[in-house]
Design an enzyme around this catalytic site. Structure first.
Site, PDB file in Angstrom:
ATOM      1  N   GLU A 189      -6.407   6.786  -1.741  1.00 39.66           N
ATOM      2  CA  GLU A 189      -6.414   5.640  -0.826  1.00 39.66           C
ATOM      3  C   GLU A 189      -6.905   4.372  -1.508  1.00 39.66           C
ATOM      4  O   GLU A 189      -6.284   3.315  -1.396  1.00 39.66           O
ATOM      5  CB  GLU A 189      -7.289   5.937   0.397  1.00 39.66           C
ATOM      6  CG  GLU A 189      -6.613   6.789   1.440  1.00 39.66           C
ATOM      7  CD  GLU A 189      -5.287   6.226   1.884  1.00 39.66           C
ATOM      8  OE1 GLU A 189      -5.168   4.998   2.058  1.00 39.66           O
ATOM      9  OE2 GLU A 189      -4.342   7.002   2.026  1.00 39.66           O
ATOM     10  N   HIS A 235       0.837  -1.210   0.000  1.00 39.35           N
ATOM     11  CA  HIS A 235       0.000   0.000   0.000  1.00 39.35           C
ATOM     12  C   HIS A 235       0.872   1.261   0.000  1.00 39.35           C
ATOM     13  O   HIS A 235       0.650   2.186  -0.797  1.00 39.35           O
ATOM     14  CB  HIS A 235      -0.928  -0.028   1.217  1.00 39.35           C
ATOM     15  CG  HIS A 235      -1.794   1.178   1.358  1.00 39.35           C
ATOM     16  ND1 HIS A 235      -3.103   1.215   0.920  1.00 39.35           N
ATOM     17  CD2 HIS A 235      -1.530   2.417   1.865  1.00 39.35           C
ATOM     18  CE1 HIS A 235      -3.604   2.419   1.163  1.00 39.35           C
ATOM     19  NE2 HIS A 235      -2.673   3.167   1.746  1.00 39.35           N
ATOM     20  N   GLU A 236       1.876   1.302   0.863  1.00 40.35           N
ATOM     21  CA  GLU A 236       2.733   2.493   0.957  1.00 40.35           C
ATOM     22  C   GLU A 236       3.578   2.667  -0.316  1.00 40.35           C
ATOM     23  O   GLU A 236       3.748   3.778  -0.809  1.00 40.35           O
ATOM     24  CB  GLU A 236       3.627   2.413   2.196  1.00 40.35           C
ATOM     25  CG  GLU A 236       2.875   2.482   3.520  1.00 40.35           C
ATOM     26  CD  GLU A 236       1.989   3.718   3.628  1.00 40.35           C
ATOM     27  OE1 GLU A 236       2.331   4.776   3.081  1.00 40.35           O
ATOM     28  OE2 GLU A 236       0.925   3.616   4.267  1.00 40.35           O
ATOM     29  N   HIS A 271       1.535   4.171  -3.052  1.00 42.62           N
ATOM     30  CA  HIS A 271       1.400   5.640  -2.965  1.00 42.62           C
ATOM     31  C   HIS A 271       2.568   6.324  -3.674  1.00 42.62           C
ATOM     32  O   HIS A 271       2.388   7.307  -4.393  1.00 42.62           O
ATOM     33  CB  HIS A 271       1.394   6.101  -1.499  1.00 42.62           C
ATOM     34  CG  HIS A 271       0.053   6.056  -0.816  1.00 42.62           C
ATOM     35  ND1 HIS A 271      -1.092   6.610  -1.362  1.00 42.62           N
ATOM     36  CD2 HIS A 271      -0.319   5.554   0.397  1.00 42.62           C
ATOM     37  CE1 HIS A 271      -2.109   6.440  -0.525  1.00 42.62           C
ATOM     38  NE2 HIS A 271      -1.668   5.793   0.544  1.00 42.62           N
TER      39      HIS A 271
HETATM   40 ZN   LIG Z   1      -2.583   5.217   2.258  1.00 37.60          ZN
END
Ligand SMILES: [Zn+2]
Length: 264
Positions: free
Chosen positions: A190, A126-127, A130
């Protein structure tokens, strides 16, 4: 007069050129006033500041675990121009982030919660997503457009991007008094990071259901903490919608990416 008009057209063309970008995997159009190079340079500077202020873990097993998972996800991300590094920060906060350019920080507090490698891969995927999707650059662009107004042209042309860009970057990434306290991403960013993070983790050989158990755990953890929401959660609003979206995408990602990774 004609010459000024010509310059204005050139400036406009440059702005449009810089301002148009597409997100990896999802092909979403992005409004971008900073170049990837600028974003990466600021990420590298900030990484040095984080390392100055925070204490790195000396637990070799934990460090090896994060580096093993991180290297596999980085290979799946296929971004050789990023100089990937994976650091474990000794701090009892539920937090993790990836700076533009591929510097990843995982706090021991979140490692205690993520008992399986699939869950930790979901955090890191997830990071990393981003960063890969340039969400930082996108947030910087929005903030710069709002702040700079008439100066956008010169920023886009790179004439005065230096100090303005780094100031905005510092605000977004919480570099200063409290490192690692990031401003929240937008809801669209997100859900995009959830999806692409699951794809990256699956390509790296981690079960996509790790994302589901991670966010269920996060949800329970933040509820148990009441108002005292930890760093990772404060930048990642957990909702039933989010868990439902992860559930809906999980099967397709498992078939398309995870099972392919298993076959190799
Ligand atoms: Zn996030």
């Amino acid at each position: 007069m004609k010459r000024r008009l010509a310059w204005a057209f050139i400036a406009l063309a440059c702005i449009l050129l810089v301002a148009c970008a597409k997100a990896a995997y999802t092909n979403r159009n992005q409004f971008m006033l900073v170049s990837e190079g600028q974003e990466v340079a600021l990420g590298l500077q900030s990484a040095q500041e984080v390392l100055k202020k925070e204490k790195e873990s000396t637990d070799q097993l934990q460090v090896a675990r994060v580096q093993r998972i991180g290297n596999r996800i980085a290979a799946a991300a296929n971004k050789p121009d990023y100089k990937w590094e994976f650091h474990v920060i000794e701090k009892d906060t539920v937090n993790a982030f990836c700076l533009p350019g591929g510097k990843v920080f995982v706090y021991t507090g979140i490692m205690e919660l993520t008992t399986s490698n699939d869950e930790l891969a979901a955090v890191m995927g997830h990071e990393i997503a981003h960063a890969l999707l340039r969400h930082g650059g996108e947030r910087m662009s929005a903030a710069m457009a709002a702040q700079a107004g008439g100066q956008i042209g010169s920023i886009a042309l790179g004439a005065s991007a230096g100090s303005g860009a780094s100031q905005v970057f510092g605000q977004l990434y919480g570099i200063g008094a409290q490192v690692g306290v990031l401003l929240p991403h937008s809801r669209a960013q997100e859900s995009e990071a959830d999806e692409v993070g699951m794809i990256l983790a699956a390509k790296a050989g981690y079960e996509p259901s790790g994302a589901l158990s991670l966010w269920r755990k996060m949800d329970a953890y933040s509820k148990s903490k009441g108002q005292n929401v930890p760093g990772f959660m404060s930048t990642h609003p957990t909702t039933t919608d989010r868990i439902a979206a992860i559930k809906a995408k999980m099967g397709g990602i498992r078939t398309k990416y995870y099972q392919q990774a298993e076959l190799r």
